[in-house]
Motif scaffolding. Structure first.
Motif, PDB file in Angstrom:
ATOM      1  N   GLY A 106       3.106  -3.025 -10.645  1.00  0.00           N
ATOM      2  CA  GLY A 106       3.720  -1.835 -10.066  1.00  0.00           C
ATOM      3  C   GLY A 106       3.030  -0.561 -10.506  1.00  0.00           C
ATOM      4  O   GLY A 106       2.845   0.376  -9.704  1.00  0.00           O
ATOM      5  N   ILE A 107       2.635  -0.497 -11.767  1.00  0.00           N
ATOM      6  CA  ILE A 107       1.928   0.687 -12.260  1.00  0.00           C
ATOM      7  C   ILE A 107       0.561   0.813 -11.590  1.00  0.00           C
ATOM      8  O   ILE A 107       0.140   1.907 -11.186  1.00  0.00           O
ATOM      9  CB  ILE A 107       1.771   0.612 -13.791  1.00  0.00           C
ATOM     10  N   LEU A 108      -0.132  -0.308 -11.461  1.00  0.00           N
ATOM     11  CA  LEU A 108      -1.436  -0.275 -10.790  1.00  0.00           C
ATOM     12  C   LEU A 108      -1.296   0.153  -9.332  1.00  0.00           C
ATOM     13  O   LEU A 108      -2.135   0.898  -8.808  1.00  0.00           O
ATOM     14  CB  LEU A 108      -2.099  -1.651 -10.880  1.00  0.00           C
ATOM     15  N   ARG A 109      -0.239  -0.305  -8.658  1.00  0.00           N
ATOM     16  CA  ARG A 109      -0.027   0.124  -7.268  1.00  0.00           C
ATOM     17  C   ARG A 109       0.242   1.620  -7.193  1.00  0.00           C
ATOM     18  O   ARG A 109      -0.211   2.291  -6.267  1.00  0.00           O
ATOM     19  CB  ARG A 109       1.136  -0.649  -6.647  1.00  0.00           C
ATOM     20  N   ALA A 110       0.997   2.163  -8.155  1.00  0.00           N
ATOM     21  CA  ALA A 110       1.273   3.601  -8.162  1.00  0.00           C
ATOM     22  C   ALA A 110      -0.018   4.398  -8.300  1.00  0.00           C
ATOM     23  O   ALA A 110      -0.121   5.515  -7.786  1.00  0.00           O
ATOM     24  CB  ALA A 110       2.236   3.949  -9.300  1.00  0.00           C
ATOM     25  N   ARG A 111      -0.998   3.834  -8.981  1.00  0.00           N
ATOM     26  CA  ARG A 111      -2.284   4.510  -9.168  1.00  0.00           C
ATOM     27  C   ARG A 111      -3.283   4.174  -8.061  1.00  0.00           C
ATOM     28  O   ARG A 111      -4.414   4.648  -8.077  1.00  0.00           O
ATOM     29  CB  ARG A 111      -2.886   4.110 -10.523  1.00  0.00           C
ATOM     30  N   GLY A 112      -2.891   3.312  -7.128  1.00  0.00           N
ATOM     31  CA  GLY A 112      -3.803   2.941  -6.056  1.00  0.00           C
ATOM     32  C   GLY A 112      -4.845   1.928  -6.476  1.00  0.00           C
ATOM     33  O   GLY A 112      -5.912   1.831  -5.866  1.00  0.00           O
TER      34      GLY A 112
ATOM     35  N   THR B 276       0.829  -1.210   0.000  1.00  0.00           N
ATOM     36  CA  THR B 276       0.000   0.000   0.000  1.00  0.00           C
ATOM     37  C   THR B 276       0.859   1.255   0.000  1.00  0.00           C
ATOM     38  O   THR B 276       0.489   2.282  -0.584  1.00  0.00           O
ATOM     39  CB  THR B 276      -0.917  -0.004   1.237  1.00  0.00           C
ATOM     40  N   LEU B 277       2.013   1.176   0.631  1.00  0.00           N
ATOM     41  CA  LEU B 277       2.905   2.333   0.683  1.00  0.00           C
ATOM     42  C   LEU B 277       3.469   2.681  -0.689  1.00  0.00           C
ATOM     43  O   LEU B 277       3.916   3.809  -0.905  1.00  0.00           O
ATOM     44  CB  LEU B 277       4.043   2.066   1.676  1.00  0.00           C
ATOM     45  N   ASP B 278       3.475   1.732  -1.633  1.00  0.00           N
ATOM     46  CA  ASP B 278       3.904   2.045  -2.993  1.00  0.00           C
ATOM     47  C   ASP B 278       2.959   3.046  -3.636  1.00  0.00           C
ATOM     48  O   ASP B 278       3.341   3.771  -4.557  1.00  0.00           O
ATOM     49  CB  ASP B 278       3.937   0.760  -3.846  1.00  0.00           C
ATOM     50  N   THR B 279       1.727   3.075  -3.180  1.00  0.00           N
ATOM     51  CA  THR B 279       0.749   4.031  -3.683  1.00  0.00           C
ATOM     52  C   THR B 279       0.897   5.387  -2.998  1.00  0.00           C
ATOM     53  O   THR B 279       0.897   6.425  -3.653  1.00  0.00           O
ATOM     54  CB  THR B 279      -0.682   3.513  -3.430  1.00  0.00           C
ATOM     55  N   ILE B 280       1.065   5.374  -1.691  1.00  0.00           N
ATOM     56  CA  ILE B 280       0.943   6.610  -0.914  1.00  0.00           C
ATOM     57  C   ILE B 280       2.253   7.389  -0.819  1.00  0.00           C
ATOM     58  O   ILE B 280       2.280   8.607  -1.007  1.00  0.00           O
ATOM     59  CB  ILE B 280       0.427   6.280   0.504  1.00  0.00           C
ATOM     60  N   LEU B 281       3.355   6.719  -0.514  1.00  0.00           N
ATOM     61  CA  LEU B 281       4.569   7.441  -0.150  1.00  0.00           C
ATOM     62  C   LEU B 281       5.231   8.218  -1.287  1.00  0.00           C
ATOM     63  O   LEU B 281       5.654   9.363  -1.067  1.00  0.00           O
ATOM     64  CB  LEU B 281       5.583   6.478   0.487  1.00  0.00           C
ATOM     65  N   PRO B 282       5.414   7.655  -2.502  1.00  0.00           N
ATOM     66  CA  PRO B 282       6.107   8.428  -3.538  1.00  0.00           C
ATOM     67  C   PRO B 282       5.442   9.759  -3.841  1.00  0.00           C
ATOM     68  O   PRO B 282       6.108  10.782  -3.981  1.00  0.00           O
ATOM     69  CB  PRO B 282       6.078   7.488  -4.754  1.00  0.00           C
ATOM     70  N   SER B 283       4.109   9.760  -3.953  1.00  0.00           N
ATOM     71  CA  SER B 283       3.421  11.018  -4.241  1.00  0.00           C
ATOM     72  C   SER B 283       3.338  11.910  -3.010  1.00  0.00           C
ATOM     73  O   SER B 283       3.297  13.137  -3.123  1.00  0.00           O
ATOM     74  CB  SER B 283       2.026  10.743  -4.801  1.00  0.00           C
ATOM     75  N   ALA B 284       3.303  11.319  -1.812  1.00  0.00           N
ATOM     76  CA  ALA B 284       3.335  12.141  -0.598  1.00  0.00           C
ATOM     77  C   ALA B 284       4.658  12.883  -0.495  1.00  0.00           C
ATOM     78  O   ALA B 284       4.718  14.029  -0.047  1.00  0.00           O
ATOM     79  CB  ALA B 284       3.122  11.268   0.636  1.00  0.00           C
ATOM     80  N   TRP B 285       5.743  12.219  -0.935  1.00  0.00           N
ATOM     81  CA  TRP B 285       7.066  12.851  -0.876  1.00  0.00           C
ATOM     82  C   TRP B 285       7.130  14.088  -1.756  1.00  0.00           C
ATOM     83  O   TRP B 285       7.800  15.064  -1.438  1.00  0.00           O
ATOM     84  CB  TRP B 285       8.125  11.840  -1.292  1.00  0.00           C
ATOM     85  N   THR B 286       6.450  14.072  -2.901  1.00  0.00           N
ATOM     86  CA  THR B 286       6.482  15.214  -3.800  1.00  0.00           C
ATOM     87  C   THR B 286       5.302  16.155  -3.590  1.00  0.00           C
ATOM     88  O   THR B 286       5.066  17.050  -4.398  1.00  0.00           O
ATOM     89  CB  THR B 286       6.492  14.734  -5.268  1.00  0.00           C
ATOM     90  N   SER B 287       4.542  15.947  -2.531  1.00  0.00           N
ATOM     91  CA  SER B 287       3.452  16.857  -2.219  1.00  0.00           C
ATOM     92  C   SER B 287       3.996  18.095  -1.516  1.00  0.00           C
ATOM     93  O   SER B 287       5.192  18.210  -1.252  1.00  0.00           O
ATOM     94  CB  SER B 287       2.432  16.158  -1.315  1.00  0.00           C
ATOM     95  N   SER B 288       3.111  19.000  -1.185  1.00  0.00           N
ATOM     96  CA  SER B 288       3.536  20.209  -0.480  1.00  0.00           C
ATOM     97  C   SER B 288       3.908  19.929   0.967  1.00  0.00           C
ATOM     98  O   SER B 288       4.451  20.781   1.647  1.00  0.00           O
ATOM     99  CB  SER B 288       2.423  21.262  -0.534  1.00  0.00           C
ATOM    100  N   GLU B 289       3.597  18.720   1.451  1.00  0.00           N
ATOM    101  CA  GLU B 289       3.929  18.343   2.824  1.00  0.00           C
ATOM    102  C   GLU B 289       4.655  17.003   2.834  1.00  0.00           C
ATOM    103  O   GLU B 289       4.046  15.945   3.047  1.00  0.00           O
ATOM    104  CB  GLU B 289       2.656  18.263   3.673  1.00  0.00           C
TER     105      GLU B 289
ATOM    106  N   VAL C 120       6.609   6.620 -11.223  1.00  0.00           N
ATOM    107  CA  VAL C 120       5.278   7.077 -11.623  1.00  0.00           C
ATOM    108  C   VAL C 120       4.602   7.814 -10.475  1.00  0.00           C
ATOM    109  O   VAL C 120       3.967   8.858 -10.669  1.00  0.00           O
ATOM    110  CB  VAL C 120       4.419   5.886 -12.094  1.00  0.00           C
ATOM    111  N   GLY C 121       4.748   7.300  -9.253  1.00  0.00           N
ATOM    112  CA  GLY C 121       4.151   7.971  -8.101  1.00  0.00           C
ATOM    113  C   GLY C 121       4.711   9.362  -7.884  1.00  0.00           C
ATOM    114  O   GLY C 121       3.974  10.308  -7.593  1.00  0.00           O
TER     115      GLY C 121
END
Length: 580
Positions: free
Chosen positions: A490-496, A186-199, A413-414
């Motif tokens: 992996g791509i599907l996990r990046a998209r949640g 699940t972290l493959d979905t959340i963490l990469p994009s959270a890292w590049t978020s404003s927070e 991708v995330g």
């Protein structure tokens, strides 16, 4: 006795196969402060990204495989190219957020020409994916070595001890490790994009939340592992083997929390571009693990513990990796992604549970299907079972490369979706499919060229070698779809889209592939080849549909979904930046 086979992404795959093979060779004489409201807003943005894997601008310097620079992260402002509405400052934009972390690639630099040819952009993404993949691949192989050393040590004690380790390993995989891996994905979905978020501190917050969820899941696992002997006896296992398997699981359980923690910490580092950190840590621990196995199983009298020495050595190694990961994270990695442990670490857990259950279904459906195939192979006799072990060990080893690529693809991708860079995210996803074909071609060619002598790497029985050679062409074809299935996952996990992946695996393996393989094997007397035809058919189905879903993805629409949800969130909370 049941036998275990496992193909996917866990350090416990090879041991079981080697154990089974060695057992039958022997039998035949071959002997894991409270936040500000700005953080609250950032968390909402990350929550919106869980389903569709989108976030916001910015990334940190990518760390090339030969070295890492953890003490000097590159912080970059939101650049002029970030023209999306989410990136344009408004009256509500936090004044203290001018910088966001970056995984800085040459293609993301301000001087890079965005109008380069399509072929050039694909090549750029392929180079980035290779750079990300290599250290992950190294981590996978080194992690395999931890448990292989344990099985080799036990294998020289007795056939009964080896059978018990095999049964214990299978039970651990089915009732514990596969579930942990599924939740951690699940972290493959959340963490990469959270890292590049404003927070970026959301990376730390979601990591803590996942630790809470998995910690709760360990309780039923311990209940099963500490009552394993009684359960195995109910399943009609041999009493002596069931007794030793129960002992094996009790001692292995010492390392279960560490195994879970390692699955989480690895993704914490990888989401920030620190791909080399897990590799370096395991590279240090692997030789220590080999030494511990020798000392605790076969060493001099003060150290030698016999059978229980192997699981103790493996559990100790997992704990060493955890200690090293914490040490590295505290002293050598900037605190950009870290979030203080507060009450918020225990909120929004249901989101992780829902995605985690889908991820567990996706992973477990794959792992358990190989267990079923192993059981079917055991009904065909020792020669077929030994051949199955050789083929599974071979396929599991080559699978490490596309699996590492799938992890790299999830992160890349995330991260791009976190920047709302939809166009580049699509290019990265499609490039990963091309790279998968290249990797699979290498493995397929190797199997075809050496098919007549491949079996001698594992066994000297002419019947086994001949049967291996007859099925290897099918395994060579299998590589292409096996790799594609990993990468599209992996791509599907990046998209949640873990639920989509779970449905694909469940239908592909249990409704199509395995029934078809059993039908060919037992109704048409095709033997082991029938099982592998069934597995290949299931992966053709999974890989083809998965690739189609990835190729037709509307990446702009993925970003639009996030913007719409952000607007709905702001409407529901008209004063999101007032102090809580």
């Amino acid at each position: 006795m049941s036998v275990t086979y496992m193909h996917y992404a866990a350090p416990s795959s090879l041991p079981s196969d080697y154990a089974t093979l060695s057992r039958y060779v022997a039998r035949n004489g071959e002997n894991n402060e409270e936040e500000s409201t700005v953080e609250v807003r950032g968390e909402r943005e990350s929550l919106l990204n869980v389903e569709d894997a989108e976030e916001r601008p910015g990334r940190r310097s990518s760390l090339p495989p030969p070295f890492i620079r953890p003490l000097n992260p590159t912080m970059a402002p939101i650049t002029a190219r970030d023209k999306s509405p989410a990136a344009i400052p408004t009256e509500n934009t936090p004044l203290l957020n001018p910088l966001v972390p970056r995984i800085e690639e040459d293609v993301d630099s301000p001087g890079h020409d965005p109008e380069t040819s399509a072929a050039r952009r694909v090549w750029e993404e392929i180079k980035i994916l290779i750079k990300y993949t290599l250290p992950v691949f190294g981590s996978q192989l080194l992690e395999y070595s931890l448990v292989i050393a344990s099985v080799i040590s036990i294998g020289h004690l007795s056939t009964t001890a080896l059978a018990a380790a095999t049964l214990g390993s299978m039970t651990a995989n089915v009732t514990g490790l596969s579930i942990i891996q599924g939740f951690a994905c699940t972290l493959d979905t959340i963490l990469p994009s959270a890292w590049t978020s404003s927070e970026p501190k959301l990376v730390g917050l979601w990591t803590q939340r996942m630790a809470v969820v998995i910690a709760a899941s360990l309780l039923p696992m311990y209940a099963v592992w500490f009552n394993a002997e009684a359960i195995l006896l109910l399943l009609r296992q041999e009493p002596e083997v069931a007794h030793l398997a129960g002992i094996y699981l009790k001692w292995t359980s010492i390392g279960l929390p560490a195994y879970a923690f390692n699955c989480i910490s690895r993704r914490y580092f990888q989401s920030q571009g620190l791909f080399n950190v897990p590799t370096r840590i395991i590279a240090v621990v692997a030789p220590i693990n080999a030494l511990l196995n020798y000392l605790l199983v076969w060493g001099p009298k003060p150290f030698s513990l016999g059978f229980i020495g192997a699981p103790i050595a493996t559990a100790t190694s997992f704990n060493l990796i955890s200690v090293a990961s914490v040490t590295y994270g505290v002293f050598f990695v900037p605190r950009t992604a870290w979030h203080p442990i507060t009450r918020r670490s225990f909120t929004n857990l249901w989101i992780l549970v829902k995605l985690g259950l889908s991820g567990a279904a996706q992973i477990c459906s794959e792992w358990w299907s190989w267990e079923l195939v192993g059981l079917a192979a055991s009904l065909l006799g020792p020669t077929s079972l030994a051949t199955q072990s050789v083929l599974l060990v071979s396929a599991s080893t080559t699978f490490n490369a596309p699996f590492a690529l799938s992890v790299a693809t999830s992160v890349r991708v995330g991260n791009l979706l976190g920047e709302e860079n939809a166009k580049r995210a699509g290019i990265a996803a499609n490039s990963s499919l091309l790279l998968t074909f290249a990797i699979a071609s290498i493995a397929s060619t190797m199997f075809m060229v050496f098919r007549n002598s491949w079996g001698y790497l594992f066994n000297n029985d002419p019947e086994v070698v001949k049967l291996v050679a007859s099925i290897l062409p099918l395994v060579a074809l299998f590589q292409v779809f096996d790799g594609l299935g990993a990468t599209t996952g992996g791509i599907l996990r990046a998209r949640g889209k873990q639920f989509t992946g779970a449905m694909l695996n469940l239908s592909g393996y249990y409704l199509i592939g395995i029934p078809f393989g059993l039908w060919l094997t037992f109704k048409h007397d095709m033997g082991l080849a029938g099982l592998w035809i069934g597995l290949t058919v299931s992966l053709v189905y999974v890989a083809t549909i998965g690739a189609y879903l990835c190729l037709v993805t509307d990446w702009d629409r993925e970003v639009v979904k996030v913007r719409e949800r952000l607007a709905a969130d702001r409407k529901a909370d008209p004063a999101p930046h007032s102090h809580v």
